[in-house]
Write a protein that holds these residues in place. Sequence first.
Motif, PDB file in Angstrom:
ATOM      1  N   GLU A  46      26.416  12.522  46.775  1.00  0.00           N
ATOM      2  CA  GLU A  46      27.570  12.310  47.637  1.00  0.00           C
ATOM      3  C   GLU A  46      28.754  11.751  46.840  1.00  0.00           C
ATOM      4  N   LYS A  47      28.477  10.891  45.876  1.00  0.00           N
ATOM      5  CA  LYS A  47      29.537  10.263  45.087  1.00  0.00           C
ATOM      6  C   LYS A  47      30.152  11.238  44.077  1.00  0.00           C
ATOM      7  N   LEU A  48      29.304  12.007  43.398  1.00  0.00           N
ATOM      8  CA  LEU A  48      29.781  12.827  42.290  1.00  0.00           C
ATOM      9  C   LEU A  48      30.175  14.245  42.702  1.00  0.00           C
ATOM     10  N   LYS A  49      29.530  14.766  43.726  1.00  0.00           N
ATOM     11  CA  LYS A  49      29.819  16.119  44.235  1.00  0.00           C
ATOM     12  C   LYS A  49      29.831  17.158  43.108  1.00  0.00           C
ATOM     13  N   LYS A  50      30.961  17.853  42.934  1.00  0.00           N
ATOM     14  CA  LYS A  50      31.019  18.955  41.979  1.00  0.00           C
ATOM     15  C   LYS A  50      31.026  18.489  40.515  1.00  0.00           C
ATOM     16  N   LYS A  51      31.228  17.206  40.293  1.00  0.00           N
ATOM     17  CA  LYS A  51      31.197  16.698  38.916  1.00  0.00           C
ATOM     18  C   LYS A  51      29.779  16.673  38.349  1.00  0.00           C
ATOM     19  N   LEU A  52      28.800  16.657  39.235  1.00  0.00           N
ATOM     20  CA  LEU A  52      27.404  16.495  38.818  1.00  0.00           C
ATOM     21  C   LEU A  52      26.905  17.726  38.069  1.00  0.00           C
ATOM     22  N   ILE A  53      26.283  17.500  36.911  1.00  0.00           N
ATOM     23  CA  ILE A  53      25.697  18.568  36.102  1.00  0.00           C
ATOM     24  C   ILE A  53      24.182  18.614  36.282  1.00  0.00           C
ATOM     25  N   PHE A  54      23.563  17.431  36.296  1.00  0.00           N
ATOM     26  CA  PHE A  54      22.098  17.363  36.383  1.00  0.00           C
ATOM     27  C   PHE A  54      21.706  16.026  36.984  1.00  0.00           C
ATOM     28  N   GLY A  56      17.791  14.139  37.899  1.00  0.00           N
ATOM     29  CA  GLY A  56      16.355  14.351  37.954  1.00  0.00           C
ATOM     30  C   GLY A  56      15.549  13.162  37.479  1.00  0.00           C
ATOM     31  N   HIS A  57      14.244  13.341  37.500  1.00  0.00           N
ATOM     32  CA  HIS A  57      13.310  12.343  37.000  1.00  0.00           C
ATOM     33  C   HIS A  57      13.427  12.255  35.480  1.00  0.00           C
ATOM     34  N   CYS A  58      13.062  11.113  34.933  1.00  0.00           N
ATOM     35  CA  CYS A  58      13.096  10.929  33.485  1.00  0.00           C
ATOM     36  C   CYS A  58      11.706  10.564  32.978  1.00  0.00           C
ATOM     37  N   PHE A  59      11.306  11.186  31.894  1.00  0.00           N
ATOM     38  CA  PHE A  59      10.085  10.800  31.188  1.00  0.00           C
ATOM     39  C   PHE A  59      10.515  10.043  29.946  1.00  0.00           C
ATOM     40  N   GLY A  60      10.150   8.766  29.909  1.00  0.00           N
ATOM     41  CA  GLY A  60      10.595   7.864  28.862  1.00  0.00           C
ATOM     42  C   GLY A  60      10.749   6.482  29.460  1.00  0.00           C
ATOM     43  N   ARG A  61      11.658   5.699  28.959  1.00  0.00           N
ATOM     44  CA  ARG A  61      11.812   4.319  29.420  1.00  0.00           C
ATOM     45  C   ARG A  61      12.567   4.214  30.736  1.00  0.00           C
ATOM     46  N   TYR A  62      13.215   5.311  31.162  1.00  0.00           N
ATOM     47  CA  TYR A  62      13.970   5.303  32.414  1.00  0.00           C
ATOM     48  C   TYR A  62      13.229   6.079  33.499  1.00  0.00           C
ATOM     49  N   ASP A  63      13.729   5.968  34.743  1.00  0.00           N
ATOM     50  CA  ASP A  63      13.117   6.664  35.875  1.00  0.00           C
ATOM     51  C   ASP A  63      13.917   7.876  36.329  1.00  0.00           C
ATOM     52  N   LEU A  64      15.243   7.780  36.249  1.00  0.00           N
ATOM     53  CA  LEU A  64      16.112   8.858  36.708  1.00  0.00           C
ATOM     54  C   LEU A  64      17.264   9.056  35.727  1.00  0.00           C
ATOM     55  N   ILE A  65      17.770  10.295  35.687  1.00  0.00           N
ATOM     56  CA  ILE A  65      18.933  10.638  34.864  1.00  0.00           C
ATOM     57  C   ILE A  65      19.960  11.334  35.759  1.00  0.00           C
ATOM     58  N   ALA A  66      21.208  10.915  35.651  1.00  0.00           N
ATOM     59  CA  ALA A  66      22.303  11.608  36.335  1.00  0.00           C
ATOM     60  C   ALA A  66      23.379  11.921  35.306  1.00  0.00           C
ATOM     61  N   GLU A  67      23.669  13.197  35.112  1.00  0.00           N
ATOM     62  CA  GLU A  67      24.688  13.616  34.146  1.00  0.00           C
ATOM     63  C   GLU A  67      25.850  14.270  34.895  1.00  0.00           C
ATOM     64  N   PHE A  68      27.059  13.846  34.558  1.00  0.00           N
ATOM     65  CA  PHE A  68      28.234  14.422  35.203  1.00  0.00           C
ATOM     66  C   PHE A  68      29.373  14.539  34.202  1.00  0.00           C
ATOM     67  N   LYS A  69      30.426  15.234  34.601  1.00  0.00           N
ATOM     68  CA  LYS A  69      31.558  15.481  33.721  1.00  0.00           C
ATOM     69  C   LYS A  69      32.812  14.837  34.290  1.00  0.00           C
ATOM     70  N   ASP A  70      33.636  14.260  33.400  1.00  0.00           N
ATOM     71  CA  ASP A  70      34.914  13.679  33.831  1.00  0.00           C
ATOM     72  C   ASP A  70      35.905  13.755  32.685  1.00  0.00           C
ATOM     73  N   SER A  71      37.174  13.830  33.019  1.00  0.00           N
ATOM     74  CA  SER A  71      38.220  13.940  32.003  1.00  0.00           C
ATOM     75  C   SER A  71      38.561  12.598  31.362  1.00  0.00           C
ATOM     76  N   SER A  72      38.108  11.502  31.972  1.00  0.00           N
ATOM     77  CA  SER A  72      38.445  10.162  31.487  1.00  0.00           C
ATOM     78  C   SER A  72      37.192   9.329  31.275  1.00  0.00           C
ATOM     79  N   ALA A  73      37.073   8.711  30.108  1.00  0.00           N
ATOM     80  CA  ALA A  73      35.939   7.833  29.823  1.00  0.00           C
ATOM     81  C   ALA A  73      35.970   6.603  30.724  1.00  0.00           C
ATOM     82  N   ARG A  74      37.167   6.085  30.973  1.00  0.00           N
ATOM     83  CA  ARG A  74      37.297   4.897  31.817  1.00  0.00           C
ATOM     84  C   ARG A  74      36.883   5.197  33.261  1.00  0.00           C
TER      85      ARG A  74
END
Length: 296
Positions: A46-54, A56-74
Motif C-alpha cells: 500500500e505504501k510503495l505501490k508501483k515503486k515496488l520491485i520485489f 518476499g521471504h528472506c533466507f539468511g539473517r533477515y525475515d523479509l526483503i522489500a526492494e523498490f525504486k526511487d529517484s532520491s536517496a533521501r
Amino acid sequence: MGTISKHIGTHENQVRFSPDYNAIMWISTKGVSQKDEKIIVDIIHEKLKKKLIFIGHCFGRYDLIAEFKDSSARVASNIVCELQEELAKKLRTRLMRTRPKIVDPICSSLTLGNKMILPRMRKRTRMNYSLRTYTFLRPKKSTVNLKEIMLKIEPIMELFWTTSSYAFLLTAKGSNFSEIFRKILDFRSKTKRCFRESCTYVGLDFKMNDKKISRPIRALTFLKMSKGFGEFRLKKNEDDNWNTPEKRFGWSDICLAPKNKYSLRELKDAIMKLREDHKGDLITTSTLLLPNGGEK
C-alpha cells in the motif's frame, strides 16, 4: 571501499550509472506469525505501490526483503523510516496480548544502490521470477575495471554500486534455487581476481512458488528461544519436516536440518509452521542455505 577505474572502455561502450536508486529494506522480526507477515507485506504494498520491485521471504539473517525504486536517496530513506514506524506500531498492538514481553517486534535496515549499465549488452529479462538473490561483493583493490566485470554477468543478473562496505551488489533472479546458485558461483569464479569476499541473501516472492529440484535442499535453521539455551523437542507432526534438534553455542540456541524439502516454498512453509507450533517459546528463526545442495 573500491573506486572506479578510469580505463573502462571507449566512450560509446562505457559503464554508466542509473540516475535513480534501488532501495532494499531488510526486515527482521520477533514473535511474528504467518498472518503478521501478510499484514507487513500488505502495508508495504500500500505504501510503495508501483515503486515496488520485489517483496518476499528472506533466507539468511533477515525475515523479509522489500526492494523498490526511487529517484532520491533521501526520499527512499524517509520511506523506510516511515514504514518502520508504522509496522512497529501495528505489530506491537497485535502482540500486546499474546507476546507482551516483545517490545521491538520489527527492525529494519536499508541498502541503496545505483545500477550499472553497459551499452550494447544483451537485454535483461523482464519475466516475473519467484526467486531473487542479493550477493554483496568486496573488491580486492582500490580500483576496479567495471567493464571487465560487467561483461561477465548473466542476462538474469544486475550489478549495483552501493555505499556499503562491500561496494558492489549483484542481484540475480530465477525460479530454480540450484540454477541461480550455479550462476552466482560461476560469476564468483570468473571474478576471483576482483573480489575478496561475498555474502548472499535469497529472497522468495511472498505470493509465488519456486520450481522443485531433483534432490532435497540442504539447509540449517537456527532458533532463538525465549528461555535461552535449553531443551527443545519437536512435536509428533513435525518429525516429517525436521531432523533431530541440536543444541548450539552462539546467538541462537537450537539448530535444525530440514527433511525432504525440494523447494524453498516447502522449506519456508515448514519454518512458519514451526514458529506457529512453538510461538510461546520461539522468538526468531534464521535459515542458512547450503550452496552444494540440490541438483548438480
